[in-house]
Design a protein around this motif. Structure first.
Motif: not given
Lengths: 373, 331
Positions: B49, B51, B68-71, B90-91
């Motif tokens: 997560f 940014y 995981s879930g990182a922008y 992730s984005v």
């Protein structure tokens, strides 16, 4: 996995007992084992889930047998949408108890994906795209999984809870578990503050609700049409019990919440059909026990025949719905620049042609029946 | 350098941490927008997560890292080592992932919309449910690295409009994937599983689909000119108005296929199974149908002019209004 960690009937039952749909799980399993639809709360409470799981493994020794049994049963209920995730939970949990099955592979290749038929496949993709473009995919998954109580619960690492889950499945599951939009709002808004970084999840809730609201509106419209036009199917008779022992009734809890007021009474029995029993010489003096025996046999055959027909009808209707949806999508693409009446005309043509074909079959069968008499 | 030091320096305005040894660093949920971490060793780092929008990670080692879930929107990850890295959910919107090494990396449900993946090695990667709309996975026709997606898990992945020209997708699992309008020309899809995949209007010209499985695949208006379909299983596939001109489909299975108005001019369909196929108004001009199984096929109004039907089995086939090889029209 060590032997101590190997899943047992007790561990699987304990896991199922934690489910919010515990009572519905019991009802489905009781029907699978006995062919009886039990609604009496006292009797439901008295039956041990471990016994039910053990009995299920006996009467349905493979997943391939259990799956269609549950599928057919769910289809036959007044509220299949609510019972579908319950059946999925049962299949998922019990898969580990079938030694010859690789549960992961089984679910990948064999598991029914009926929930995805709520919307055409293309629309699921568009929905997912809209969601991931507007918010974090992992947070969406965590939020939905917690709402559905799916995945492992490890509060120190919430992302691990959804490691084995797919958004492709979670989204339809969410829609199915929340039959109306208000319930969806209420459930998501209850869960979000309970998660780590609740303000992040509030944003996810907002996005999910915004994206899903039009879907609910459409589904509600479709449901209204379907309730008005499609007759209630009589449930299939159980395979394991003689026909006279099958007690399939409505579900008061579901009927009460049915917006369109589905008929709570079971379907009226169709007129008895001619039993297909090979004629045997009539004894000069018929004994009561013989007559009773034959009557039971006839009833059993009749129930079996009805079950076969009912199953086939379900299959055809299911296939036809899919074909209709595909055709509509194709026509929509092909007539993009034309008024929608063009599309409807061709859809009507499709239905008419199918109807003609069915009429032809009926005529042929009529002739064959007449010839045989 | 540990996490506290890095965060302190970053908060004081330092931005360039290139080449630092940051193995195993824990920066979960950290806000590191625009940071320069190029050529850093981030092996086993935890960036869940985090940014990292527009971050520079060019040439960094991220193998076994957890993102995981990182922008990572618009981040530069060109040439990074992402082998076995976790990028679940992730984005990576418009991120530069060209030439990354991401063997066995986990991109489950990640957003890779419009990402640049040219020359990437994603063999055996988990891209299940990943969104790759309009992503660039193209390979140059001659020279340069071909995108490697061999044995990748792309089940339910969204590749609508993606550019996969020349990509190597052999043995990839593309069941239920959305490839609508995708550019797959010259791609290698041999032995891939595309069952239930959406391929409407996809461009599969010159693609190799030999021994691939396309059961119930939707190929409405797909371009499959000169595609290799040797022993390909297309049972129950929908190929209405598809263009299979000069396709090499010997021994392919088109059982119950819907092929209304499909163009099969000069296609090699020898020994192909076309049983119960719907070939209404299909163009089979000069098609090679030797020993093809056309039992119960619907060929009404099909054009078989100059087609070779020697040894083909047409038992029960509907030929009403069809133009036969000799130009005769069946009443």
């Amino acid at each position: 996995m060590t032997l101590a960690e190997a899943p047992t009937i007790a561990s699987v039952s304990a896991q199922l007992e934690q489910s919010p749909h515990y009572l519905r799980i019991k009802k489905l399993l009781i029907f699978t084992c006995t062919g009886t639809w039990e609604t009496n709360p006292d009797r439901l409470a008295a039956i041990d889930l471990r016994d039910l799981v053990a009995q299920t493994l006996e009467v349905r020794p493979t997943m391939r047998e259990l799956r269609p049994t549950l599928e057919n049963l769910v289809r036959s209920l007044n509220k299949p949408v609510e019972y579908l995730p319950v059946a999925e939970t049962i299949l998922r949990s019990l898969a580990v108890l079938y030694p010859d099955e690789d549960p992961t592979e089984w679910f990948r290749t064999q598991a029914p994906r009926p929930q995805t038929s709520v919307l055409p496949p293309q629309e699921w993709f568009d929905l997912r795209l809209e969601l991931v473009n507007r918010t974090n995919p992992l947070r969406i998954k965590i939020l939905i999984a917690r709402t559905l109580r799916q995945g492992d619960v490890t509060p120190t690492a919430p992302w691990l809870t959804v490691k084995g889950l797919e958004l492709e499945r979670l989204l339809p599951d969410l829609l199915l578990s929340c039959p109306d939009y208000q319930e969806l709002c209420q459930r998501l808004q209850t869960i979000a503050p309970q998660l780590e970084e609740p303000e992040e999840y509030q944003q996810v809730v907002g996005t999910l609700l915004e994206v899903l609201e039009p879907v609910y509106q459409r589904l509600h419209k479709l449901q209204t049409i379907s309730d008005a036009e499609v007759p209630n199917w009589s449930p299939p008779a159980a395979e394991v019990m003689p026909a006279e022992a099958v007690v399939v009734g409505p579900e008061p809890e579901m009927v009460a919440s049915e917006p369109m007021g589905t008929d709570p009474e079971p379907e009226p029995e169709p007129p008895p059909i001619e039993p297909m029993v090979v004629a045997t010489p009539e004894p000069e003096v018929a004994r009561v026990s013989d007559l009773l025996q034959r009557e039971l046999q006839e009833l059993s055959i009749e129930a079996e025949l009805r079950r076969l027909v009912s199953t086939a009808v379900h299959q055809v209707i299911g296939d036809m719905e899919q074909v209709f949806r595909n055709l509509e999508a194709d026509l929509e693409a092909a007539t993009r620049d034309l008024p929608p009446t063009t599309r409807y005309r061709y859809l009507k043509q499709f239905v008419t042609q199918v109807q003609d074909m069915a009429d032809r079959f009926a005529q042929i069968l009529q002739r064959l029946e007449e010839r045989g008499q | 350098m540990d996490a506290a030091e890095l965060l302190q320096s970053y908060s004081e305005g330092k931005n360039d941490f290139s080449g630092e040894d940051l193995r195993g660093i824990r920066l979960n949920q950290a806000d590191l927008i625009n940071i320069n971490l190029s050529r850093c060793d981030l092996h086993g780092a935890e960036l869940v997560f985090a940014y990292l929008s527009r971050v520079n990670l060019q040439g960094a080692k991220l193998n076994n890292a957890n993102l995981s879930g990182a922008y990572l929107a618009q981040a530069n990850l060109a040439g990074t080592d992402l082998n076995t890295a976790q990028l679940h959910g992730s984005v990576l919107y418009r991120a530069n992932l060209s030439r990354v090494n991401a063997i066995f990396a986990n991109f489950l449900d990640a957003s890779l919309v419009e990402a640049d993946l040219r020359g990437a090695n994603l063999s055996s990667a988990n891209l299940r449910g990943a969104c790759l709309r309009q992503a660039n996975l193209s390979s140059p026709r001659k020279g340069g690295d071909r995108v490697n997606l061999r044995r990748a898990d792309l089940q339910g992945a969204d590749l609508q409009g993606a550019d996969l020209q020349g990509a190597d997708l052999a043995w990839a699992d593309l069941r239920r994937a959305n490839l609508k309008g995708a550019k797959l020309l010259h791609s290698n899809l041999a032995n891939a599983n595309l069952s239930n995949a959406i391929l409407h209007e996809a461009n599969l010209n010159d693609a190799d689909l030999s021994e691939a499985i396309l059961n119930r695949a939707q190929l409405h208006q797909a371009q499959m000119v000169r595609a290799v379909l040797m022993e390909t299983d297309l049972t129950d596939a929908r190929l209405m108005q598809a263009n299979l001109t000069e396709a090499k489909a010997s021994k392919a299975v088109f059982l119950r296929c819907q092929m209304h108005e499909a163009k099969l001019t000069r296609a090699d369909l020898s020994l192909a199974v076309l049983r119960q196929a719907q070939l209404l108004q299909a163009v089979l001009h000069e098609a090679y149908l030797t020993k093809a199984d056309l039992r119960d096929a619907d060929l009404s109004q099909a054009n078989l002019l100059k087609a070779d039907i020697g040894g083909a089995n047409l038992t029960g086939a509907n030929l009403r209004g069809a133009t036969m090889p000799d130009g005769r029209v069946v009443n």
